[in-house]
Design an enzyme around this catalytic site. Structure first.
Site, mmCIF file in Angstrom:
data_model
loop_
_atom_site.group_PDB
_atom_site.id
_atom_site.type_symbol
_atom_site.label_atom_id
_atom_site.label_comp_id
_atom_site.label_asym_id
_atom_site.label_seq_id
_atom_site.Cartn_x
_atom_site.Cartn_y
_atom_site.Cartn_z
ATOM 1 N N HIS A 85 5.880 12.524 3.253
ATOM 2 C CA HIS A 85 5.900 11.067 3.151
ATOM 3 C C HIS A 85 7.298 10.582 2.807
ATOM 4 O O HIS A 85 7.962 11.146 1.953
ATOM 5 C CB HIS A 85 4.923 10.590 2.072
ATOM 6 C CG HIS A 85 4.826 9.102 1.995
ATOM 7 N ND1 HIS A 85 4.011 8.368 2.822
ATOM 8 C CD2 HIS A 85 5.476 8.204 1.224
ATOM 9 C CE1 HIS A 85 4.148 7.086 2.552
ATOM 10 N NE2 HIS A 85 5.039 6.953 1.588
ATOM 11 N N ASP A 164 -5.663 -0.102 -2.533
ATOM 12 C CA ASP A 164 -4.224 -0.261 -2.330
ATOM 13 C C ASP A 164 -3.914 -1.447 -1.425
ATOM 14 O O ASP A 164 -2.907 -2.124 -1.608
ATOM 15 C CB ASP A 164 -3.612 1.020 -1.758
ATOM 16 C CG ASP A 164 -2.118 0.855 -1.533
ATOM 17 O OD1 ASP A 164 -1.401 0.642 -2.533
ATOM 18 O OD2 ASP A 164 -1.665 0.889 -0.378
ATOM 19 N N ARG A 171 0.755 -7.719 -4.819
ATOM 20 C CA ARG A 171 2.114 -7.417 -5.298
ATOM 21 C C ARG A 171 3.159 -8.112 -4.447
ATOM 22 O O ARG A 171 4.165 -8.616 -4.945
ATOM 23 C CB ARG A 171 2.352 -5.904 -5.273
ATOM 24 C CG ARG A 171 1.602 -5.161 -6.375
ATOM 25 C CD ARG A 171 1.577 -3.671 -6.094
ATOM 26 N NE ARG A 171 2.906 -3.096 -6.027
ATOM 27 C CZ ARG A 171 3.228 -2.006 -5.333
ATOM 28 N NH1 ARG A 171 2.306 -1.354 -4.647
ATOM 29 N NH2 ARG A 171 4.461 -1.562 -5.322
ATOM 30 N N SER A 186 0.516 3.601 -5.524
ATOM 31 C CA SER A 186 0.216 3.142 -4.165
ATOM 32 C C SER A 186 0.441 4.272 -3.154
ATOM 33 O O SER A 186 -0.436 4.602 -2.353
ATOM 34 C CB SER A 186 1.117 1.939 -3.843
ATOM 35 O OG SER A 186 1.090 1.630 -2.477
ATOM 36 N N LYS A 190 -2.734 6.969 -1.556
ATOM 37 C CA LYS A 190 -3.014 7.236 -0.141
ATOM 38 C C LYS A 190 -2.852 8.725 0.183
ATOM 39 O O LYS A 190 -3.621 9.286 0.964
ATOM 40 C CB LYS A 190 -2.094 6.375 0.741
ATOM 41 C CG LYS A 190 -2.514 4.901 0.725
ATOM 42 C CD LYS A 190 -1.543 4.012 1.471
ATOM 43 C CE LYS A 190 -0.268 3.850 0.713
ATOM 44 N NZ LYS A 190 0.464 2.602 0.883
HETATM 45 N N1 URA Z 1 5.027 2.250 0.104
HETATM 46 C C1 URA Z 1 3.750 2.122 -0.299
HETATM 47 O O1 URA Z 1 2.838 2.612 0.368
HETATM 48 N N2 URA Z 1 3.483 1.447 -1.424
HETATM 49 C C2 URA Z 1 4.437 0.905 -2.179
HETATM 50 O O2 URA Z 1 4.139 0.316 -3.198
HETATM 51 C C3 URA Z 1 5.772 1.029 -1.758
HETATM 52 C C4 URA Z 1 6.032 1.727 -0.616
#
Ligand code: URA
Ligand code: CA
Length: 448
Positions: A85, A164, A171, A186, A190
């Site tokens: 990621h 999320d 946010r 966040s 995932k």
């Molecule tokens: N990428 C995400 O998935 N969440 C965040 O809060 C910031 C970057």
């Protein structure tokens, strides 16, 4: 939670108190069910923004986010499942070549990716510029391709980590995105829901990253590694430069062309450096090799032999794409207008603000301002310089790919405002600055 108002919990966090597992579960369940209204969640997010969360609170919040929707079951895949990621960036064309290289070396890479937003690109958009390529695989088809070829890339479904989606949307409109516990929970929420055994993170720092400071990026990386390990996932993070674009190409089809260049043994050195660094880690964590040198040799051989490129073609075909673009890039979406950009004066490239370049590409239509925007897969720009290079007046420093002459001229001006040519020489940015793992802690790298 009986006899308590959610406002008391906001008050608790506002006074820098710790939230218990029960408190956090109550909040996230209520957010998803709608029993806690968005305005209360927004206030809680602001309290967390200012007062933070300790490691245990952050790990539990992540757990709640990861179990708020579907949890992907990868148990039908053989071997050590690896995920990668990136925290997001410009010309960050790492995933596509990395998956092909690692898969051709025996790694198992079931990749779920996202779309671009703002100045930052997304792997799924890039892949959609390949004629026929299907990013919406059924779980069964996805598993079959990964078992056969070692890798596949599909769009993250809307049913993973549903909390999320709500948290991120709130946010975004309450100026609470740039908080370490909120970003970490966040991203990792995932990742945990995606079911891999090993998570390799590329945490960007610099002008084009969520974390503009190196120390904050290291802090974010440490937090994410802690969360992953607390949840029994082998998690390793690298902190890499995003002060300038990573590769040269910014724009969806243009980045596919650059991914192919990497797989053919070319491409920008800095992009290749990040790809190989992450690939080393994946091959080691998968138990395919013991030592980094052996991983590096194996990856370089996979590129030199053509095996990695062949594997990429196989994955494209398995996902219903036509691999003709590998040898004929002109079958990818093409922009009507090409405009070279020339250095206005002689000197040293002292900065190429990654965010500015990402926004210039977004203004051409390569990226989206909001999630609902349509994008143009053909447009974008390709840079010919990196920070620290010398240029002479009139030398080409970039090419713009645009829909119209007007768009191209506007982008040219944005590029000229973003690439600063100065009199004093500057050092190139160091590409990989730190590695964070639970075993070794934080290891920072010297410029080499
Ligand atoms: N990428 C995400 O998935 N969440 C965040 O809060 C910031 C970057
Ligand atoms: Ca553990």
């Amino acid at each position: 939670m009986v006899n308590r108002n959610f406002a008391e919990l906001i008050q608790q966090k506002k006074s820098a108190g710790e939230l218990s597992e029960e408190d956090i579960s109550w909040w996230i369940d209520g957010l998803v069910s709608g029993s806690i209204p968005d305005y209360q969640t927004s206030a809680m997010l602001m309290a967390i923004y200012f007062k933070g969360m300790n490691a245990h609170e952050t790990s539990w919040l992540t757990h709640c986010v990861s179990t708020s929707g579907d949890v992907i079951d990868l148990s039908s895949l053989k071997g050590v499942k690896c995920d990668k990621h990136s925290s997001g960036g410009v010309a960050d064309t790492v995933s596509i070549p990395l998956i092909a290289i690692a898969a051709s070396c025996g790694a198992v890479m079931p990749k779920m990716s996202g779309r671009g937003l703002g100045h930052s690109g997304g792997t799924i958009d890039k892949l959609e510029s390949i004629p026929g390529f299907d990013v919406n695989l059924t779980p069964l088809a996805f598993m079959e391709i990964v078992n056969r070829l070692g890798g596949a890339i599909m769009a993250q479904t809307g049913d993973v980590a549903v909390a999320d989606k709500k948290l991120y949307a709130l946010r975004d409109v309450t100026a609470t995105v740039d908080s370490v516990p909120l970003i970490a929970s966040s991203i990792m929420g995932k990742k945990l829901a995606s079911g891999a055994d090993v998570i390799v993170l590329d945490v960007k720092w610099g002008s084009g990253a969520f974390m503009t400071g190196k120390a904050e990026a290291i802090e974010l990386a440490k937090t994410m590694v802690g969360i992953g390990e607390d949840n029994d996932k082998t998690t390793v993070a690298y902190v890499t430069d995003m002060n300038e674009p990573l590769g040269n190409a910014v724009g969806n089809a243009l980045e596919i062309v650059e991914a192919v260049q990497i797989l053919k043994g070319g491409g920008p050195a800095k992009l290749l450096d990040v790809i190989l660094t992450l690939c080393d880690e994946i091959l080691m964590q998968s138990g395919i090799v013991q030592k980094r040198e052996d991983a590096r040799t194996m990856a370089l051989n996979a590129i030199a032999s053509g095996n990695a490129l062949q594997r990429f073609a196989d994955i494209v075909r398995a996902q219903r794409g036509d691999p003709a673009f590998i040898d004929r890039p002109e079958v990818l979406p093409q922009a009507a207008v090409r405009l070279p950009v020339y250095a206005p004066r002689s000197g040293f490239v002292t900065s190429i603000d990654a965010r500015g370049i990402g926004l210039a590409a977004m203004h051409l239509g390569a990226g989206r301002r909001t999630k609902e925007d349509a994008i143009d897969l053909a447009v974008g720009l390709v840079l010919d310089v990196k920070t620290g290079d010398t240029v002479s007046a009139g030398h080409q420093i970039a090419t713009v790919y645009a829909r119209t002459d007007d768009d191209a001229r506007t982008c040219e001006q944005e590029i000229l405002g973003t690439i600063v040519v100065g009199e004093a020489s500057v050092a190139p940015w160091q590409t990989v600055v730190a590695k964070i793992s639970r075993a070794d802690g934080v290891v920072t790298y010297e410029h080499s």
